[in-house]
Design an enzyme around this catalytic site. Structure first.
Site, short mmCIF file in Angstrom:
data_model
loop_
_atom_site.label_atom_id
_atom_site.label_comp_id
_atom_site.label_asym_id
_atom_site.label_seq_id
_atom_site.Cartn_x
_atom_site.Cartn_y
_atom_site.Cartn_z
N SER A 126 31.50 23.90 3.57
CA SER A 126 30.19 24.31 3.05
C SER A 126 30.25 24.77 1.59
O SER A 126 29.52 25.68 1.20
CB SER A 126 29.56 25.39 3.93
OG SER A 126 29.37 24.88 5.25
N GLU B 8 37.56 17.11 12.11
CA GLU B 8 36.78 16.24 13.00
C GLU B 8 37.69 15.21 13.66
O GLU B 8 37.47 14.81 14.81
CB GLU B 8 35.64 15.57 12.19
CG GLU B 8 34.56 16.59 11.85
CD GLU B 8 33.80 16.32 10.58
OE1 GLU B 8 33.87 15.21 10.03
OE2 GLU B 8 33.11 17.26 10.10
N GLY C 106 30.36 22.06 7.62
CA GLY C 106 29.05 21.55 8.00
C GLY C 106 28.16 22.60 8.65
O GLY C 106 27.11 22.29 9.21
#
Ligand code: PEP
Length: 251
Positions: free
Chosen positions: A210, A97, A172
């Site tokens: 995840s 990110e 995510g």
């Protein structure tokens, strides 16, 4: 070496939420803290709270980024010395990110890793490929290039870092690399570390993307998966504790 399970809270939490979450995690940890080393990486504004709630417990804490600069006129930045003073054991660096939304380059991530190590804070260096890169067969090359920049910058301190393999497409999204897909990349990373340091066996290589209570055991059972970097599931005490409890007894 015990597995290392690290929660990445990202930009979530509040004083009240964090306190409730950490109290639940700590009470669960008392029951199975022998299974893994555990840490959470909180937003910087909550690090003092983490220090006050977690000092002397089985849960370490860390930050999610650090400045590459030592100190001075860098408005908005937070230095490695500050993280050290707040008791941070870890700092996540080069998360996808930050690479995607803040333009962080391999060289900047490497400079941050150097700065963190100089202040006794362990960098958790994130590497990973995007979906187009995976589909183009570039996974290995991308991951190796990202890690090479850090190895080049930190030299003999390579054995002091933690690496997190986080395929971007799995973060995510609910999509997870299969244990075999993850293991294949982890073994490439292990070989790269072995070529760089005679102490590569000390470097933990975490998987992130995840990971949850249902898939943790099969991922953590792979030879070169030394732990997990957990996003969403680290915000729920039960899920986070179940992941910790999934660590094999003999790591
Ligand atoms: C992460 O942000 O490092 C991460 C692995 O997130 P998630 O577990 O939510 O995919």
């Amino acid at each position: 070496m015990k597995k290392l399970i690290v929660g990445n809270w990202k930009m979530n939490g509040s004083l009240a939420f964090n306190e409730a979450l950490l109290r639940s995690v700590l009470s669960g940890l008392n029951a199975n803290n022998a299974l893994a080393e555990v840490a959470i990486c909180a937003p910087s504004v909550f690090l003092a709270q983490a220090q006050s709630l977690l000092s002397g417990t089985a849960c370490a804490w860390g930050a999610q980024d650090v400045s590459a600069h030592e100190q001075g006129a860098y408005t908005g930045e937070i230095s490695a010395a500050m993280l050290h003073e707040l008791g941070c054991r870890y700092v996540i660096l080069g998360h996808s990110e930050r690479r995607a939304y803040h333009g962080e380059t391999n060289e900047l991530v490497a400079a941050k890793a150097q700065r963190a190590l100089a202040h006794g804070v362990t960098p958790i260096v994130c590497v990973g490929e995007s979906l187009p890169e995976r589909e183009a067969g570039q996974t290995e090359a991308v991951v190796k290039r990202q890690l090479a920049a850090v190895i080049h910058a930190v030299g003999h301190c390579t054995s002091e870092i933690v690496v997190a393999y986080e395929p971007y497409w799995a973060i995510g999204t609910g999509k997870t690399a299969t244990p075999e897909e993850a293991q294949a990349v982890h073994s490439v990373i292990r070989a790269q570390l072995q070529a760089a340091t005679s102490h590569a066996d000390r470097v933990r290589i975490l998987y992130g993307g995840s990971m949850n209570a249902a898939n943790a055991a099969s991922l953590l059972g792979q030879t070169d998966i030394d732990g997990g970097l957990i996003g969403g599931a680290s915000l729920k005490a039960d899920d986070f504790l179940k992941i910790i409890a999934s660590c094999p007894l003999k790591a």
